[in-house]
Design a protein around this motif. Structure first.
Motif, PDB file in Angstrom:
ATOM      1  N   HIS A   3       0.839  -1.196   0.000  1.00 45.32           N
ATOM      2  CA  HIS A   3       0.000   0.000   0.000  1.00 45.32           C
ATOM      3  C   HIS A   3       0.877   1.251   0.000  1.00 45.32           C
ATOM      4  N   ALA A   6       2.869   1.708  -3.285  1.00 46.52           N
ATOM      5  CA  ALA A   6       2.009   2.221  -4.362  1.00 46.52           C
ATOM      6  C   ALA A   6       1.796   3.726  -4.220  1.00 46.52           C
ATOM      7  N   LEU A   7       1.547   4.194  -3.006  1.00 45.80           N
ATOM      8  CA  LEU A   7       1.354   5.629  -2.778  1.00 45.80           C
ATOM      9  C   LEU A   7       2.635   6.414  -3.055  1.00 45.80           C
ATOM     10  N   ALA A  10       3.157   6.704  -6.769  1.00 46.91           N
ATOM     11  CA  ALA A  10       2.217   7.683  -7.330  1.00 46.91           C
ATOM     12  C   ALA A  10       2.704   9.106  -7.070  1.00 46.91           C
ATOM     13  N   VAL A  16       0.937   3.068 -11.977  1.00 47.20           N
ATOM     14  CA  VAL A  16       0.956   1.987 -11.000  1.00 47.20           C
ATOM     15  C   VAL A  16      -0.130   0.965 -11.298  1.00 47.20           C
ATOM     16  N   VAL A  33      -4.420   5.646  -4.745  1.00 46.61           N
ATOM     17  CA  VAL A  33      -3.372   6.107  -5.658  1.00 46.61           C
ATOM     18  C   VAL A  33      -3.946   7.135  -6.629  1.00 46.61           C
ATOM     19  N   SER A  37      -2.541  10.889  -7.860  1.00 47.66           N
ATOM     20  CA  SER A  37      -2.159  11.183  -9.241  1.00 47.66           C
ATOM     21  C   SER A  37      -3.428  11.411 -10.056  1.00 47.66           C
ATOM     22  N   VAL A  42      -3.368   4.704 -12.876  1.00 43.16           N
ATOM     23  CA  VAL A  42      -3.427   3.556 -11.971  1.00 43.16           C
ATOM     24  C   VAL A  42      -4.476   2.563 -12.452  1.00 43.16           C
TER      25      VAL A  42
END
Length: 148
Positions: A3, A6-7, A10, A16, A33, A37, A42
Protein backbone atom coordinates in the motif's frame (compact mmCIF):
# COMPACT_ATOMS: atom_id res chain seq x y z
CA UNK A 1 3.91 -2.37 2.81
CA UNK A 2 2.56 -2.68 -0.75
CA UNK A 3 0.00 0.00 0.00
CA UNK A 4 2.72 2.46 1.01
CA UNK A 5 4.92 1.58 -1.97
CA UNK A 6 2.01 2.22 -4.36
CA UNK A 7 1.35 5.63 -2.78
CA UNK A 8 5.05 6.55 -2.87
CA UNK A 9 5.32 5.62 -6.54
CA UNK A 10 2.22 7.68 -7.33
CA UNK A 11 3.72 10.69 -5.54
CA UNK A 12 6.78 10.31 -7.75
CA UNK A 13 4.63 10.31 -10.91
CA UNK A 14 4.69 6.61 -11.75
CA UNK A 15 1.95 4.69 -13.47
CA UNK A 16 0.96 1.99 -11.00
CA UNK A 17 -0.70 -1.40 -11.31
CA UNK A 18 -1.88 -2.71 -7.96
CA UNK A 19 -2.09 -6.50 -8.18
CA UNK A 20 -3.33 -8.61 -5.30
CA UNK A 21 -5.05 -11.92 -4.68
CA UNK A 22 -7.82 -9.88 -3.02
CA UNK A 23 -9.58 -7.87 -5.75
CA UNK A 24 -11.25 -5.47 -3.30
CA UNK A 25 -7.97 -4.71 -1.56
CA UNK A 26 -6.26 -4.01 -4.89
CA UNK A 27 -9.10 -1.74 -5.98
CA UNK A 28 -9.09 0.13 -2.67
CA UNK A 29 -5.37 0.87 -2.92
CA UNK A 30 -5.75 1.86 -6.57
CA UNK A 31 -8.48 4.32 -5.58
CA UNK A 32 -6.13 5.92 -3.05
CA UNK A 33 -3.37 6.11 -5.66
CA UNK A 34 -5.79 7.80 -8.08
CA UNK A 35 -6.41 10.55 -5.49
CA UNK A 36 -2.68 11.32 -5.49
CA UNK A 37 -2.16 11.18 -9.24
CA UNK A 38 -5.16 10.44 -11.45
CA UNK A 39 -7.33 7.53 -12.46
CA UNK A 40 -5.47 7.48 -15.80
CA UNK A 41 -2.22 6.48 -14.08
CA UNK A 42 -3.43 3.56 -11.97
CA UNK A 43 -5.12 0.22 -12.49
CA UNK A 44 -5.86 -2.76 -10.30
CA UNK A 45 -6.09 -6.44 -11.03
CA UNK A 46 -6.12 -9.81 -9.36
CA UNK A 47 -3.08 -12.06 -9.40
CA UNK A 48 -1.88 -15.15 -7.62
CA UNK A 49 1.82 -14.96 -6.81
CA UNK A 50 1.97 -18.75 -6.59
CA UNK A 51 0.72 -19.23 -10.15
CA UNK A 52 2.89 -18.52 -13.20
CA UNK A 53 -0.10 -18.23 -15.54
CA UNK A 54 -1.69 -15.63 -13.28
CA UNK A 55 1.56 -13.66 -13.19
CA UNK A 56 1.84 -13.82 -16.99
CA UNK A 57 -1.69 -12.37 -17.16
CA UNK A 58 -0.83 -9.46 -14.86
CA UNK A 59 2.20 -8.68 -17.03
CA UNK A 60 -0.02 -8.64 -20.14
CA UNK A 61 -2.60 -6.55 -18.28
CA UNK A 62 0.07 -3.99 -17.35
CA UNK A 63 1.34 -3.74 -20.92
CA UNK A 64 -2.18 -3.25 -22.26
CA UNK A 65 -2.83 -0.55 -19.63
CA UNK A 66 0.41 1.40 -19.87
CA UNK A 67 2.43 0.15 -22.84
CA UNK A 68 5.29 -1.47 -20.97
CA UNK A 69 6.91 -2.09 -17.61
CA UNK A 70 9.76 -0.07 -16.12
CA UNK A 71 9.80 -1.66 -12.68
CA UNK A 72 8.24 -4.46 -10.68
CA UNK A 73 7.97 -4.19 -6.90
CA UNK A 74 6.81 -7.21 -4.94
CA UNK A 75 5.92 -6.75 -1.29
CA UNK A 76 3.56 -9.73 -1.07
CA UNK A 77 4.15 -12.46 1.46
CA UNK A 78 2.18 -14.63 3.82
CA UNK A 79 2.82 -15.12 7.52
CA UNK A 80 1.43 -18.49 8.58
CA UNK A 81 0.10 -18.83 12.09
CA UNK A 82 1.14 -22.01 13.87
CA UNK A 83 -1.38 -24.17 15.68
CA UNK A 84 -1.59 -24.65 19.44
CA UNK A 85 1.55 -26.78 19.35
CA UNK A 86 3.53 -23.80 18.06
CA UNK A 87 4.39 -25.76 14.92
CA UNK A 88 3.32 -25.30 11.33
CA UNK A 89 1.84 -28.08 9.28
CA UNK A 90 3.75 -29.29 6.22
CA UNK A 91 1.09 -27.66 4.05
CA UNK A 92 1.58 -24.29 5.77
CA UNK A 93 5.35 -24.55 5.35
CA UNK A 94 5.03 -25.42 1.66
CA UNK A 95 2.52 -22.67 0.92
CA UNK A 96 4.69 -20.09 2.66
CA UNK A 97 7.70 -20.96 0.52
CA UNK A 98 5.59 -21.21 -2.65
CA UNK A 99 4.39 -17.64 -2.20
CA UNK A 100 7.29 -15.96 -0.39
CA UNK A 101 10.16 -17.52 -2.35
CA UNK A 102 9.00 -19.28 -5.49
CA UNK A 103 6.54 -16.46 -6.20
CA UNK A 104 9.42 -14.00 -6.56
CA UNK A 105 11.10 -16.30 -9.06
CA UNK A 106 7.87 -16.76 -11.03
CA UNK A 107 7.25 -13.00 -11.05
CA UNK A 108 10.75 -12.24 -12.34
CA UNK A 109 10.37 -14.94 -14.96
CA UNK A 110 7.01 -13.52 -16.10
CA UNK A 111 8.46 -10.01 -16.51
CA UNK A 112 11.77 -11.03 -18.06
CA UNK A 113 10.61 -11.08 -21.69
CA UNK A 114 9.19 -7.57 -21.38
CA UNK A 115 12.46 -6.16 -20.10
CA UNK A 116 14.38 -7.90 -22.90
CA UNK A 117 11.96 -6.72 -25.61
CA UNK A 118 11.91 -3.13 -24.35
CA UNK A 119 15.70 -3.01 -24.07
CA UNK A 120 15.39 -0.13 -21.59
CA UNK A 121 16.59 0.32 -18.02
CA UNK A 122 14.31 -1.67 -15.70
CA UNK A 123 14.26 -2.91 -12.13
CA UNK A 124 12.74 -5.61 -9.98
CA UNK A 125 12.55 -4.98 -6.22
CA UNK A 126 11.74 -7.98 -4.04
CA UNK A 127 11.24 -7.13 -0.40
CA UNK A 128 12.46 -9.06 2.61
CA UNK A 129 11.63 -8.63 6.28
CA UNK A 130 13.46 -7.42 9.38
CA UNK A 131 11.60 -10.20 11.19
CA UNK A 132 13.86 -12.67 9.39
CA UNK A 133 16.79 -11.41 11.44
CA UNK A 134 15.08 -12.08 14.78
CA UNK A 135 13.33 -15.43 14.39
CA UNK A 136 11.07 -16.82 17.05
CA UNK A 137 9.47 -20.22 17.64
CA UNK A 138 6.64 -20.71 15.18
CA UNK A 139 7.84 -18.09 12.70
CA UNK A 140 10.55 -20.16 11.03
CA UNK A 141 8.78 -20.52 7.66
CA UNK A 142 8.15 -16.78 7.34
CA UNK A 143 11.57 -15.82 8.70
CA UNK A 144 13.61 -18.08 6.44
CA UNK A 145 11.49 -17.27 3.40
CA UNK A 146 12.00 -13.51 3.88
CA UNK A 147 15.75 -13.36 4.53
CA UNK A 148 17.38 -10.25 3.05
Amino acid sequence: MGHEVALLLARKGAHVVVADLDAESAKSVANEVAKISSSDTVASTVTDLANSESLAEVVKFTILQFGGIDAVVNTAAIYPVPGESGRLTSAQWSKTFQINVTGNYLLAEAAEWVFKDQDLPAAIALTSSANALVPKKGTEAYDTSRLP
